[in-house]
Design a protein around this motif. Sequence first.
Motif, mmCIF file in Angstrom:
data_model
loop_
_atom_site.group_PDB
_atom_site.id
_atom_site.type_symbol
_atom_site.label_atom_id
_atom_site.label_comp_id
_atom_site.label_asym_id
_atom_site.label_seq_id
_atom_site.Cartn_x
_atom_site.Cartn_y
_atom_site.Cartn_z
ATOM 1 N N SER A 1 0.852 -1.180 0.000
ATOM 2 C CA SER A 1 0.000 0.000 0.000
ATOM 3 C C SER A 1 0.890 1.233 0.000
ATOM 4 O O SER A 1 1.992 1.223 0.564
ATOM 5 N N ARG B 1 -9.285 -1.070 7.010
ATOM 6 C CA ARG B 1 -8.421 -2.187 6.622
ATOM 7 C C ARG B 1 -7.813 -2.896 7.833
ATOM 8 O O ARG B 1 -6.796 -3.571 7.726
ATOM 9 N N ARG B 2 -8.444 -2.744 8.957
ATOM 10 C CA ARG B 2 -7.935 -3.294 10.215
ATOM 11 C C ARG B 2 -7.626 -4.783 10.119
ATOM 12 O O ARG B 2 -6.569 -5.244 10.584
ATOM 13 N N VAL C 1 3.806 -1.067 3.710
ATOM 14 C CA VAL C 1 3.278 0.271 3.466
ATOM 15 C C VAL C 1 4.452 1.152 3.063
ATOM 16 O O VAL C 1 5.420 1.303 3.815
ATOM 17 N N GLN D 1 2.353 -7.578 5.056
ATOM 18 C CA GLN D 1 1.977 -6.337 4.389
ATOM 19 C C GLN D 1 3.176 -5.394 4.327
ATOM 20 O O GLN D 1 4.078 -5.463 5.166
ATOM 21 N N THR E 1 4.107 -6.208 9.453
ATOM 22 C CA THR E 1 4.052 -5.124 8.473
ATOM 23 C C THR E 1 5.361 -4.351 8.450
ATOM 24 O O THR E 1 5.932 -4.028 9.494
ATOM 25 N N VAL F 1 -5.100 1.659 8.289
ATOM 26 C CA VAL F 1 -4.751 0.354 8.844
ATOM 27 C C VAL F 1 -5.505 0.044 10.131
ATOM 28 O O VAL F 1 -5.697 -1.127 10.477
ATOM 29 N N THR G 1 0.997 -8.479 16.618
ATOM 30 C CA THR G 1 1.221 -7.525 15.526
ATOM 31 C C THR G 1 2.677 -7.060 15.577
ATOM 32 O O THR G 1 3.134 -6.541 16.596
ATOM 33 N N LEU H 1 -0.545 1.367 13.587
ATOM 34 C CA LEU H 1 -0.219 -0.045 13.782
ATOM 35 C C LEU H 1 0.049 -0.354 15.255
ATOM 36 O O LEU H 1 -0.278 -1.448 15.738
ATOM 37 N N VAL I 1 1.232 6.030 10.064
ATOM 38 C CA VAL I 1 0.977 4.606 9.853
ATOM 39 C C VAL I 1 1.522 3.796 11.019
ATOM 40 O O VAL I 1 0.854 2.889 11.537
ATOM 41 N N GLU J 1 -6.672 -6.598 7.772
ATOM 42 C CA GLU J 1 -5.508 -6.932 6.954
ATOM 43 C C GLU J 1 -4.196 -6.754 7.711
ATOM 44 O O GLU J 1 -3.162 -7.293 7.305
ATOM 45 N N PHE J 2 -4.224 -5.984 8.826
ATOM 46 C CA PHE J 2 -2.991 -5.660 9.539
ATOM 47 C C PHE J 2 -2.962 -6.158 10.980
ATOM 48 O O PHE J 2 -1.887 -6.286 11.555
#
Length: 467
Positions: A181, A191-192, A305, A303, A200, A187, A226, A216, A212, A194-195
């Motif tokens: 992205s 799109r929560r 970014v 992912q 990431t 995020v 995470t 996160l 970002v 996905e992360f």
Amino acid sequence: MKSTDTLPIAVLGAGPVGMAAAARVIEAGLTPLIFERGSSVGTSLLEWGHVRVFSPWKYNIDDASRRLLDAAGWTAPAADDLPTGREIVEEYLVPMSRVPAIARALQLGATVTAVARVGLDKVSSTRRTDTPFLIRYRDKNGEQEVTVRAVIDASGTWLRPNPMGVNGLPVLGEGDCDRISYGIPDVAGERRSEFLGKRTLVVGSGHSAINVAIALLELRETDPSTVIYWALRRHGVERLLGGGLNDQLPERGALGVKAKDAMEAGHLRMLTSFSATKVTTTDDRIVVAAIAEGSPVELDLDQIVVATGFRPDVSFLREVRIELDPAVEAPPALAPLIDPNLHSCGTVPPHGVDELTHPEKDFYIVGSKSYGRAPTFLMKTGYEQVRSVVAELAGDAVAARRIELVLPETGVCSVSPSPSTSSTSTGCCGGPAPSAVDACCVADAEAKAEGRSGCGCGSAMVEVERA
């Protein structure tokens, strides 16, 4: 009167600066024709609509636009509130789009694909300045054309994000990966899923990357599995802490404190002097091969970014005589005022038609696109740009060259510390520099003494957050 004088003035883009240009055209007694690629005004802003900007409403509203809105009975937002991108669209641009003079001129879902002179290619000079422009665009009915007397390109840079590679090129395999992205994806919101609980990599050293990373970190509080890698391509954490994170604008300074605390707690895995060499994508993972601090690393990710800024799209201007600085890709007279290689602190001075003029008469690039690849753009400076340009188009050369914008003291060097950051620093980047030193702050002076360009705190001006 020239034959072109009755034609409309094309405005490309219906973001804040484009709409301000249209308002100025209307006030000058001329007719705008506004082209917006999206189905709403401010389409690009809606794509980062979850992000709160660092400048309050009082600096985000153009004077001419306000006059149009006030006449229509608009209720302005609170002057000192900090809006999100979505709020700028919904509370400012959408009401403006409903003002009859704007509504008649607005073409939504209209993507401009080319600009030229009617009957003339780029090489042809005969009667060029007296020949109207041709705008070619595509809408729901297919390809269309219209003639106009002048063009104000306020289309921005949002659609042209910089790639991950340190050389300005996409990393090998970057284009084949559908889990990269660009900019500031939502995020922690839309799109929560996905992360959350994923690994990431965030690439970039500006406030978009900070946004970002902070989002996160919110996910990490919910799910400690995470994992967040933050890669800085061109320098180490020390410069980031001395410049971009040590920011005395309250909201942005608060972001810096959060990021610094997360680094110290080990919640952000920092990778410095980072240069990705290859991206390999499988069904469920991404593997990034890179060099960090001179050593090879390999990251197993879910992912990526990339928040490394943007560049202008001039592909549809091939038949127009434009001139751009070879490095910054801004008009040559503007480039020295904004070149990030030369400026490490302070504000960009107000500027107008003289700095924005191209060899093609009556053609201007304004707004964030006028800054080319330079990273920081001040919305209110964009409003001064279009005021000057439209005055020139209306035949008022004196007004076009008169500075009517008094900028607030926007650099971190002159903003009082906020309560959230005053405990971690004293003034801008460690306090003011000695009076005998050509620097804006202690960190800037130390950096220049070491032969570096400066601490980078000039990026901390009040700006539209451009990722």
